[in-house]
Design a protein around this motif. Structure first.
Motif, PDB file in Angstrom:
ATOM      1  N   THR A  95       0.474  -1.097   0.054  1.00 45.96           N
ATOM      2  CA  THR A  95       0.132   0.010   0.066  1.00 45.96           C
ATOM      3  C   THR A  95       0.944   1.257   0.015  1.00 45.96           C
ATOM      4  OG1 THR A  95      -0.489  -0.099   2.218  1.00 45.96           O
ATOM      5  CG2 THR A  95      -1.614  -0.932   1.215  1.00 45.96           C
ATOM      6  N   TYR A  96       2.211   1.283  -0.142  1.00 47.74           N
ATOM      7  CA  TYR A  96       2.711   1.787   0.243  1.00 47.74           C
ATOM      8  C   TYR A  96       2.651   3.344  -1.001  1.00 47.74           C
ATOM      9  CZ  TYR A  96       6.508  -0.100  -3.421  1.00 47.74           C
ATOM     10  OH  TYR A  96       7.180  -0.505  -4.129  1.00 47.74           O
ATOM     11  N   THR A  97       2.254   4.650  -1.098  1.00 46.16           N
ATOM     12  CA  THR A  97       2.569   5.382  -2.361  1.00 46.16           C
ATOM     13  C   THR A  97       3.437   6.194  -3.213  1.00 46.16           C
ATOM     14  OG1 THR A  97       1.346   6.981  -0.948  1.00 46.16           O
ATOM     15  CG2 THR A  97      -0.140   4.682  -1.841  1.00 46.16           C
ATOM     16  N   ALA A 114       0.407 -10.982  -5.520  1.00 44.81           N
ATOM     17  CA  ALA A 114       0.652  -9.135  -4.855  1.00 44.81           C
ATOM     18  C   ALA A 114       0.030  -8.090  -6.024  1.00 44.81           C
ATOM     19  CB  ALA A 114       2.332  -9.628  -4.614  1.00 44.81           C
ATOM     20  N   GLY A 115      -0.115  -6.957  -5.240  1.00 47.85           N
ATOM     21  CA  GLY A 115       0.189  -5.576  -5.451  1.00 47.85           C
ATOM     22  C   GLY A 115       0.948  -4.876  -5.309  1.00 47.85           C
ATOM     23  N   LEU A 116       0.743  -3.366  -5.894  1.00 48.62           N
ATOM     24  CA  LEU A 116       1.172  -2.419  -5.843  1.00 48.62           C
ATOM     25  C   LEU A 116       0.427  -1.399  -6.037  1.00 48.62           C
ATOM     26  CD1 LEU A 116       4.565  -2.119  -7.441  1.00 48.62           C
ATOM     27  CD2 LEU A 116       4.502  -2.295  -5.482  1.00 48.62           C
ATOM     28  N   ASP A 139      -1.041  -7.626  -9.029  1.00 48.61           N
ATOM     29  CA  ASP A 139      -1.966  -6.768  -9.796  1.00 48.61           C
ATOM     30  C   ASP A 139      -1.504  -4.841  -9.190  1.00 48.61           C
ATOM     31  OD1 ASP A 139      -3.359  -9.053 -10.442  1.00 48.61           O
ATOM     32  OD2 ASP A 139      -3.442  -8.962  -8.158  1.00 48.61           O
ATOM     33  N   PHE A 140      -2.239  -3.929 -10.020  1.00 52.77           N
ATOM     34  CA  PHE A 140      -2.401  -2.814  -9.998  1.00 52.77           C
ATOM     35  C   PHE A 140      -3.007  -2.043  -9.105  1.00 52.77           C
ATOM     36  CE2 PHE A 140       1.248  -1.208 -12.943  1.00 52.77           C
ATOM     37  CZ  PHE A 140       2.522  -1.417 -12.077  1.00 52.77           C
ATOM     38  N   THR A 141      -3.146  -1.106  -8.152  1.00 48.77           N
ATOM     39  CA  THR A 141      -4.301  -0.055  -7.985  1.00 48.77           C
ATOM     40  C   THR A 141      -4.337   1.094  -7.438  1.00 48.77           C
ATOM     41  OG1 THR A 141      -5.041  -2.670  -5.427  1.00 48.77           O
ATOM     42  CG2 THR A 141      -6.032  -0.483  -5.781  1.00 48.77           C
ATOM     43  N   ALA A 169       2.114 -12.642 -17.825  1.00 40.65           N
ATOM     44  CA  ALA A 169       0.236 -13.049 -18.403  1.00 40.65           C
ATOM     45  C   ALA A 169      -0.937 -12.954 -17.097  1.00 40.65           C
ATOM     46  CB  ALA A 169       0.279 -14.205 -18.670  1.00 40.65           C
ATOM     47  N   THR A 170      -0.525 -12.808 -15.301  1.00 36.90           N
ATOM     48  CA  THR A 170      -0.893 -13.093 -15.025  1.00 36.90           C
ATOM     49  C   THR A 170      -1.709 -11.051 -14.539  1.00 36.90           C
ATOM     50  OG1 THR A 170      -0.151 -13.068 -13.333  1.00 36.90           O
ATOM     51  CG2 THR A 170      -0.332 -14.922 -14.029  1.00 36.90           C
ATOM     52  N   PHE A 171      -0.938 -10.601 -15.255  1.00 33.88           N
ATOM     53  CA  PHE A 171      -0.710  -8.722 -14.307  1.00 33.88           C
ATOM     54  C   PHE A 171      -2.327  -8.436 -15.362  1.00 33.88           C
ATOM     55  CE2 PHE A 171      -0.982  -4.658 -15.819  1.00 33.88           C
ATOM     56  CZ  PHE A 171      -0.273  -3.407 -15.007  1.00 33.88           C
ATOM     57  N   THR A 172      -2.385  -7.624 -14.188  1.00 30.49           N
ATOM     58  CA  THR A 172      -4.266  -6.991 -14.220  1.00 30.49           C
ATOM     59  C   THR A 172      -3.865  -5.576 -13.770  1.00 30.49           C
ATOM     60  OG1 THR A 172      -5.248  -7.743 -11.819  1.00 30.49           O
ATOM     61  CG2 THR A 172      -4.918  -9.122 -14.312  1.00 30.49           C
ATOM     62  N   ILE A 173      -5.466  -4.629 -13.798  1.00 30.01           N
ATOM     63  CA  ILE A 173      -5.110  -3.855 -12.806  1.00 30.01           C
ATOM     64  C   ILE A 173      -6.963  -3.996 -12.767  1.00 30.01           C
ATOM     65  CG2 ILE A 173      -4.956  -1.023 -13.142  1.00 30.01           C
ATOM     66  CD1 ILE A 173      -3.382  -1.477 -15.810  1.00 30.01           C
TER      67      ILE A 173
END
Length: 343
Positions: A95-97, A114-116, A139-141, A169-173
């Motif tokens: 969750t760091y920005t 995992a997420g950024l 994943d991006f949020t 291939a598993t990258f998503t937003i």
């Protein structure tokens, strides 16, 4: 002795020097899992979290979290005391920005699931930058609540001109879809179309011209505040919601009951008539309801498919007459009302 904990990083370096701790398990008496909380901001040199993998394949199983430092924090810098080997894998929902910096000779992996987090604040944003190697399988949020919604605005999220990046291939937003063209992710939010292009690492905003209800309710002559622009709002307190005012070509700031449906019971039928904006048929669903009391209602479609009891006049000047004819039968009186929803 193992155990889990949180490290507060304010510019210091977390250096993983032993393979025994490179891939944590979090077992009570085994290798610990560490969550890092970063502090600072993008204007403070060497602030935030600096992770040195020491030439090892290091995994942070828990998230790197946002520190209480405003919109942006110091971010994460991938460091390596043994350049050219080793990597840092993020496998938590981070969750760091602040910026994620991957210098030359360093490697960052965002694991699957995992997420950024990216915050778009006006025309500024945090991003992944540097000249190292980045593999993005997670994943991006995107937090777009405070973005500058000017048509054509762009924000660079991944510095592809300097990084050696791979989108897996598993990258998503989150909230976006990847359809039609591989590597192009889009999200439509009202008039706003957000597009992220893996090839450029850039987020782009396209704002469609306002039409229909939106164009009507945002008319500068009305001067309505954002809350008063809601379809269910009634800023002139006349008992007629904005959406119905729009259909009847009313003014949301002026009470005008003459625009409401009129009733004629002089003949063999109950006849209700009103004038509507022709364009309202495209962005609303309209029904006329009638009943002999105020508890039971029969609905007749005005918008397609139009009920047989409804006739539409020839459009003129963007307006048309709507006539609803209902046989009296045994009814001495009848109540009628216009209802509408915005899909």
């Amino acid at each position: 002795g193992g155990g889990n904990g949180v490290l507060n990083l304010k510019g210091g370096i977390l250096q993983i020097t032993s393979a025994a701790f490179a891939a944590p398990t979090g077992d009570a008496n085994g290798k610990p899992k560490v969550a890092a909380k970063v502090y600072g901001d993008e204007f403070t040199a060497n602030s935030g979290a600096r992770i040195d993998n020491y030439g090892l394949a290091v995994t942070l199983a828990l998230p790197v979290q946002h520190g209480p430092s405003g919109v942006f924090d110091g971010g994460l810098s991938v460091e390596n005391s043994v350049p050219g080997v080793g990597s840092l894998t993020l496998s938590g929902l981070n969750t760091y920005t602040g910026n994620t910096n991957v210098p030359t000779g360093n490697s960052l992996i965002l694991a699957d699931n995992a997420g950024l987090t990216f915050v778009v604040d006006g025309t500024t944003n945090n991003k992944i930058t540097g000249a190292g190697s980045v593999t993005l399988d997670g994943d991006f949020t995107l937090d777009l609540a405070y973005a500058d919604l000017t048509d054509g605005n762009t924000w660079n999220l991944v510095d592809v001109t300097t990084l050696a990046e791979t989108f897996g291939a598993t990258f998503t937003i989150n909230g976006f879809t990847e359809a039609g063209v591989t590597g192009i992710h889009t999200m439509v939010d009202g008039l706003n179309t957000w597009t992220f292009d893996e090839a450029t690492g850039t987020l782009t905003l396209d704002v469609a011209p306002a039409t229909g209800y939106t164009l009507w309710v945002t008319n500068p002559s009305y001067g309505l505040a954002v809350g008063d622009q809601d379809p269910a709002a009634d800023p002139d307190n006349d008992g007629v919601e904005n959406l119905v005012e729009y259909i009847l070509d009313g003014d949301p700031t002026v009470s005008d009951p003459s625009k409401l449906p009129a009733a004629d019971a002089s003949g063999a039928n109950f006849v209700f008539t009103f004038t509507r904006r022709v364009e309202s048929a495209a962005d609303t669903e309209q029904v006329f309801q009638y009943g002999s009391d105020l508890t039971g209602w029969t609905s007749l479609n005005i918008t397609a498919p139009t009920a047989p009891e409804v006739s539409l006049g020839t459009p003129s000047g963007g307006l048309q007459t709507v006539t609803v004819t209902i046989p009296k039968g045994s009814n001495a009186s009848l109540f009628g009302r216009l209802k509408a929803v915005k899909p």
